[in-house]
Design an enzyme around this catalytic site. Structure first.
Site, mmCIF file in Angstrom:
data_model
loop_
_atom_site.group_PDB
_atom_site.id
_atom_site.type_symbol
_atom_site.label_atom_id
_atom_site.label_comp_id
_atom_site.label_asym_id
_atom_site.label_seq_id
_atom_site.Cartn_x
_atom_site.Cartn_y
_atom_site.Cartn_z
ATOM 1 N N HIS A 28 0.810 -1.218 0.000
ATOM 2 C CA HIS A 28 0.000 0.000 0.000
ATOM 3 C C HIS A 28 0.847 1.273 0.000
ATOM 4 C CE1 HIS A 28 -4.180 0.466 -0.333
ATOM 5 N NE2 HIS A 28 -4.520 0.679 0.909
ATOM 6 N N ASN A 75 -6.891 5.957 3.792
ATOM 7 C CA ASN A 75 -8.309 6.186 3.514
ATOM 8 C C ASN A 75 -8.731 7.645 3.619
ATOM 9 O OD1 ASN A 75 -8.351 3.453 3.229
ATOM 10 N ND2 ASN A 75 -9.748 3.032 4.920
ATOM 11 N N ASP A 100 -0.603 2.381 -5.367
ATOM 12 C CA ASP A 100 -0.548 0.957 -5.697
ATOM 13 C C ASP A 100 -1.851 0.524 -6.360
ATOM 14 O OD1 ASP A 100 -1.647 1.474 -2.928
ATOM 15 O OD2 ASP A 100 -2.250 -0.615 -3.182
ATOM 16 N N ASN A 121 -9.355 2.934 -1.916
ATOM 17 C CA ASN A 121 -9.926 3.871 -0.945
ATOM 18 C C ASN A 121 -9.187 5.201 -0.884
ATOM 19 O OD1 ASN A 121 -12.019 2.183 -0.126
ATOM 20 N ND2 ASN A 121 -10.770 1.173 1.429
#
Length: 208
Positions: A28, A75, A100, A121
């Site tokens: 991530h 997020n 990513d 997200n």
């Protein structure tokens, strides 16, 4: 005495990721890792805390850019990006977002001029906070989870192996090349070069 007027900030370049040592080198954090390559190339440090991000002002190919590593966790990335964009009056089409993508083969890099956020997200947050889908994005392919039963969050928060890190370095170098093309107004060329890179990589993997 005359003082040279500074150029305006033209572009915002944000690599998405999660802050903290436990998230270093995870799937991530491909956006953060790409900024590491860019920082080495242009000799800058994102060491100023502003807009809920670690930031830096630098020039890329003569264009002044705001570099951002949002510290809001993935997020809520859009909160940071929107603050920086609003402060410097940077329109969405000049906000370059690097992140990513599990839907892209590992080691590929793709460029999109605009579009929906899909399932990511962090990109959803950027879209919501900017109030626009009109921002260019650089997607770093991290591949899909090897085990279909594995929890997606566990996969994207897992760390790259040493071999994967070495393979991704070439991908992230290519992503930095793309940034240079995009700030020069050559996004179509950036897309083309990344497509060539991915096709060449696939041929090499197939032993062709």
């Amino acid at each position: 005495m005359f003082f040279k007027e500074k150029k305006p900030i033209e572009y915002l370049i944000a690599g998405l990721g999660n802050p903290g040592g436990e998230y270093e080198l995870t799937h991530h954090n491909a956006g953060f890792l790409t900024l590491d390559i860019l920082a080495n190339r242009y000799s800058f440090e994102t060491d100023r805390l502003k807009f809920h991000s670690l930031t830096c002002l630098t020039e890329i190919n003569g264009h002044r850019c705001l570099i951002m590593r949002p510290q809001t966790y993935m997020n809520n990335s859009g909160t940071a990006v929107a603050e920086g964009a609003q402060f410097y009056k940077i329109p969405p089409e000049k906000c370059i977002i690097i992140f990513d993508d599990i839907d892209i083969p590992f080691g590929d890099v793709r460029i999109k001029r605009k579009g929906s956020p899909g399932t990511h997200n962090g990109v959803k947050s950027v879209t919501n906070c900017l109030g626009s889908q009109e921002f260019p994005r650089i997607k770093i392919g991290v591949g899909s989870k090897p085990d279909p039963d594995e929890d997606l969050a566990d996969y994207v928060l897992s760390k790259f192996t040493k071999k994967e890190q070495d393979e991704l370095k070439k991908t992230m170098e290519k992503a930095c090349d793309a940034i240079e093309y995009i700030v020069d107004g050559k996004i179509d060329l950036a897309m083309e070069r990344c497509q060539i890179f991915s096709k060449k990589k696939k041929k090499e993997e197939n032993g062709q």
